[in-house]
Design an enzyme around this catalytic site. Structure first.
Site, mmCIF file in Angstrom:
data_model
loop_
_atom_site.group_PDB
_atom_site.id
_atom_site.type_symbol
_atom_site.label_atom_id
_atom_site.label_comp_id
_atom_site.label_asym_id
_atom_site.label_seq_id
_atom_site.Cartn_x
_atom_site.Cartn_y
_atom_site.Cartn_z
ATOM 1 N N SER A 135 -40.207 -12.733 -104.256
ATOM 2 C CA SER A 135 -39.159 -12.076 -103.481
ATOM 3 C C SER A 135 -38.088 -13.104 -103.154
ATOM 4 O O SER A 135 -38.362 -14.116 -102.512
ATOM 5 C CB SER A 135 -39.770 -11.518 -102.190
ATOM 6 O OG SER A 135 -38.772 -11.034 -101.327
ATOM 7 N N LYS A 161 -37.994 -9.664 -107.168
ATOM 8 C CA LYS A 161 -37.432 -8.748 -106.164
ATOM 9 C C LYS A 161 -36.247 -9.434 -105.511
ATOM 10 O O LYS A 161 -36.350 -10.591 -105.102
ATOM 11 C CB LYS A 161 -38.530 -8.428 -105.149
ATOM 12 C CG LYS A 161 -38.088 -7.860 -103.822
ATOM 13 C CD LYS A 161 -39.295 -7.334 -103.052
ATOM 14 C CE LYS A 161 -39.215 -7.655 -101.579
ATOM 15 N NZ LYS A 161 -40.398 -7.126 -100.833
ATOM 16 N N LYS A 163 -33.457 -9.358 -102.467
ATOM 17 C CA LYS A 163 -33.051 -8.769 -101.195
ATOM 18 C C LYS A 163 -31.600 -8.340 -101.340
ATOM 19 O O LYS A 163 -30.776 -9.093 -101.888
ATOM 20 C CB LYS A 163 -33.185 -9.806 -100.078
ATOM 21 C CG LYS A 163 -34.622 -10.178 -99.781
ATOM 22 C CD LYS A 163 -35.365 -9.022 -99.131
ATOM 23 C CE LYS A 163 -36.747 -9.452 -98.678
ATOM 24 N NZ LYS A 163 -37.468 -8.364 -97.994
ATOM 25 N N ASP A 188 -34.908 -4.881 -102.505
ATOM 26 C CA ASP A 188 -35.441 -4.530 -101.178
ATOM 27 C C ASP A 188 -34.305 -4.641 -100.172
ATOM 28 O O ASP A 188 -33.738 -5.717 -99.990
ATOM 29 C CB ASP A 188 -36.585 -5.497 -100.816
ATOM 30 C CG ASP A 188 -37.245 -5.174 -99.469
ATOM 31 O OD1 ASP A 188 -36.846 -4.181 -98.822
ATOM 32 O OD2 ASP A 188 -38.163 -5.930 -99.078
ATOM 33 N N GLU A 213 -36.783 -0.687 -102.649
ATOM 34 C CA GLU A 213 -37.680 -0.738 -101.494
ATOM 35 C C GLU A 213 -36.905 -0.532 -100.194
ATOM 36 O O GLU A 213 -35.908 -1.211 -99.954
ATOM 37 C CB GLU A 213 -38.399 -2.104 -101.496
ATOM 38 C CG GLU A 213 -39.375 -2.310 -100.355
ATOM 39 C CD GLU A 213 -40.100 -3.670 -100.455
ATOM 40 O OE1 GLU A 213 -40.046 -4.317 -101.524
ATOM 41 O OE2 GLU A 213 -40.701 -4.072 -99.450
ATOM 42 N N ASP A 238 -41.803 0.392 -97.377
ATOM 43 C CA ASP A 238 -42.459 -0.744 -96.742
ATOM 44 C C ASP A 238 -42.534 -0.410 -95.244
ATOM 45 O O ASP A 238 -43.510 0.206 -94.773
ATOM 46 C CB ASP A 238 -41.632 -2.023 -97.043
ATOM 47 C CG ASP A 238 -42.099 -3.277 -96.319
ATOM 48 O OD1 ASP A 238 -43.045 -3.199 -95.515
ATOM 49 O OD2 ASP A 238 -41.510 -4.361 -96.520
ATOM 50 N N LYS A 262 -48.936 -3.853 -96.804
ATOM 51 C CA LYS A 262 -49.104 -5.145 -96.133
ATOM 52 C C LYS A 262 -50.143 -4.947 -95.058
ATOM 53 O O LYS A 262 -49.936 -4.119 -94.155
ATOM 54 C CB LYS A 262 -47.808 -5.566 -95.423
ATOM 55 C CG LYS A 262 -46.658 -5.891 -96.319
ATOM 56 C CD LYS A 262 -45.432 -6.311 -95.510
ATOM 57 C CE LYS A 262 -44.264 -6.506 -96.458
ATOM 58 N NZ LYS A 262 -43.010 -6.790 -95.760
ATOM 59 N N GLY A 290 -45.849 -9.018 -98.502
ATOM 60 C CA GLY A 290 -46.207 -10.216 -97.749
ATOM 61 C C GLY A 290 -45.308 -10.416 -96.557
ATOM 62 O O GLY A 290 -44.270 -9.748 -96.412
HETATM 63 O O1 OSB Z 1 -39.551 -6.809 -96.495
HETATM 64 O O2 OSB Z 1 -41.025 -7.370 -97.864
HETATM 65 C C1 OSB Z 1 -40.326 -7.641 -96.905
HETATM 66 C C2 OSB Z 1 -40.845 -11.314 -95.920
HETATM 67 C C3 OSB Z 1 -40.873 -11.204 -94.537
HETATM 68 C C4 OSB Z 1 -40.686 -9.975 -93.953
HETATM 69 C C5 OSB Z 1 -40.476 -8.837 -94.758
HETATM 70 C C6 OSB Z 1 -40.468 -8.948 -96.137
HETATM 71 C C7 OSB Z 1 -40.624 -10.210 -96.725
HETATM 72 C C8 OSB Z 1 -40.551 -10.428 -98.170
HETATM 73 C C9 OSB Z 1 -41.258 -11.617 -98.774
HETATM 74 O O3 OSB Z 1 -39.905 -9.754 -98.947
HETATM 75 C C10 OSB Z 1 -42.730 -11.417 -98.854
HETATM 76 C C11 OSB Z 1 -43.515 -12.658 -99.240
HETATM 77 O O4 OSB Z 1 -43.223 -13.237 -100.288
HETATM 78 O O5 OSB Z 1 -44.427 -13.015 -98.465
HETATM 79 MG MG MG Z 2 -39.892 -5.098 -97.770
#
Ligand code: OSB
Ligand code: MG
Length: 369
Positions: A135, A161, A163, A188, A213, A238, A262, A290
């Site tokens: 991500s 992924k 953001k 996402d 997402e 999510d 998660k 995560g």
């Molecule tokens: O939205 O998935 C999410 C990290 C912290 C809080 C929310 C998110 C995320 C990530 C990274 O996208 C997840 C990871 O690599 O642990």
């Molecule tokens: Mg997310």
């Protein structure tokens, strides 16, 4: 089983790279590590809520206070036979899923070690290896983003992924797609859009994304159903899937076609497995998300991701992608084919390094029955 002692540690974990999303930029993670002692054994869990209430209303500090004042006293006052006793034991405390997860995870680890099973086996996992994705936060420029994607692809990551947020979306995705035409790619938005943005979200259909997402409000199921009916790209939820009950509503409404699971968001491994089972019955694939966990929470996530319906690569990257030195040995590492091994040793199957734990600790408290 009678839990004799509980230890809480508030940890400060500096990130290798700042992580920027639609809700802000983080340079470190804060987590509570839970350690439980019973029958000469111990178990570890992690509440990876972070510094501020941005992704969820929880923070490392709210986890600490809910655990110290409510959850740890409940645990020490009641014997438990199995991890599946925990959701009922904690049911009187409304919400605070990330706080509950750290403790439930430690109970799972302890019980799996007692049975001399891996956590994956205890959960019913069927995979020996899981597929890793990565991500990538919002970067200072699209060029920088392309360079970082390139290096993760070279490492072997099986999907990327991105953001996104208003102003860092269509153009950026277009550049990434033209540079990497065959890359399994998704975005996402962490709830940064509304139905007013339908034209923009629909325009993403032409980039062959695996999914979008959580584009809309963090608690919404209805507008996501309207959006899903109006675009071709699968939606993945999510934030909106806070429990198996929410997953059932989302499935009935048609709010998404894929679910990010998660453990922290849904309140523990029991609930994560319940969401997995429900999605499996209804034919929705899931993947493991995560919260930038240390190796302790990562070990739990990897075990969960070994369940059969985790059929898409997760946000389960190697330790080195997050932290200079992980808390566990061996750290989680990616094989050249983009997969990670599911540990086979008892419990979480990795060793917690006492020195690292001590170095990262900014507060420490011990509770006895
Ligand atoms: O939205 O998935 C999410 C990290 C912290 C809080 C929310 C998110 C995320 C990530 C990274 O996208 C997840 C990871 O690599 O642990
Ligand atoms: Mg997310």
């Amino acid at each position: 089983m009678h839990i004799e002692r509980a230890e809480l540690r508030l940890l400060r974990l500096p990130l290798v790279h700042p992580f920027e999303t639609s809700f802000g930029r983080e340079t470190e993670n804060r987590v509570v590590v839970v350690r439980l002692f019973a029958d000469g054994l111990e178990g570890f869990g992690e509440s990876a809520a972070g510094v501020g209430p941005w992704y969820s209303y929880e923070t490392a500090e709210t986890c600490w206070s809910i655990q110290r004042d409510l959850l740890v006293p409940l645990l020490l006052a009641h014997g438990i036979d199995a991890p599946s006793d925990i959701p009922q034991l904690f049911a009187s405390v409304r919400g605070h899923p990330i706080a509950k997860t750290g403790i439930e995870e430690a109970v799972w680890d302890l019980c799996a070690r007692r049975e001399e099973h891996s956590l994956s086996a205890a959960l019913g996992g069927t995979r020996e290896r899981i597929e890793s994705g990565v991500s990538l936060g919002i970067q200072e420029s699209a060029d920088r983003l392309l360079d970082r994607i390139e290096s993760f692809v070279e490492e072997g990551y099986r999907r990327v992924k991105l953001k996104i947020k208003p102003g860092w979306d269509h153009e950026v995705v277009e550049r990434v797609r033209s540079r990497f035409p065959d890359l399994p790619l998704m975005v996402d938005a962490n709830a940064a859009y509304s139905l007013d943005d339908l034209p923009l979200l629909r325009a993403l259909d032409r980039f062959d994304l695996m999914m979008i997402e959580q584009p809309l409000h963090y608690a919404d199921l209805l507008d996501h159903a309207k959006l899903q009916a109006a675009i071709e790209t699968p939606l993945c939820l999510d934030e909106s899937i806070a429990s198996a009950r929410h997953a059932a509503w989302a499935i009935e409404l048609g709010s998404c076609r894929i679910v990010n699971i998660k453990p922290g968001r849904v309140g523990g491994l029991c609930e994560a497995r319940a969401v997995h089972d429900l999605c499996q019955e209804h034919g929705l694939p899931v993947w493991c998300g995560g919260l930038l966990e240390s190796g302790i929470g990562r070990a739990h996530n990897v075990a969960v991701a070994s369940l059969p319906n985790f059929s898409l690569p997760g946000d389960l990257s190697g330790s080195a992608r997050y932290y200079a030195e992980d808390l566990v040995d061996p750290p989680f590492a990616l094989a050249g084919d983009g997969t990670m091994e599911v540990p086979v040793g008892a419990g979480i199957g990795v060793e917690v390094v006492e020195r690292r734990l001590a170095e990262a600790t900014i507060r420490h408290e011990v509770f006895t029955a």
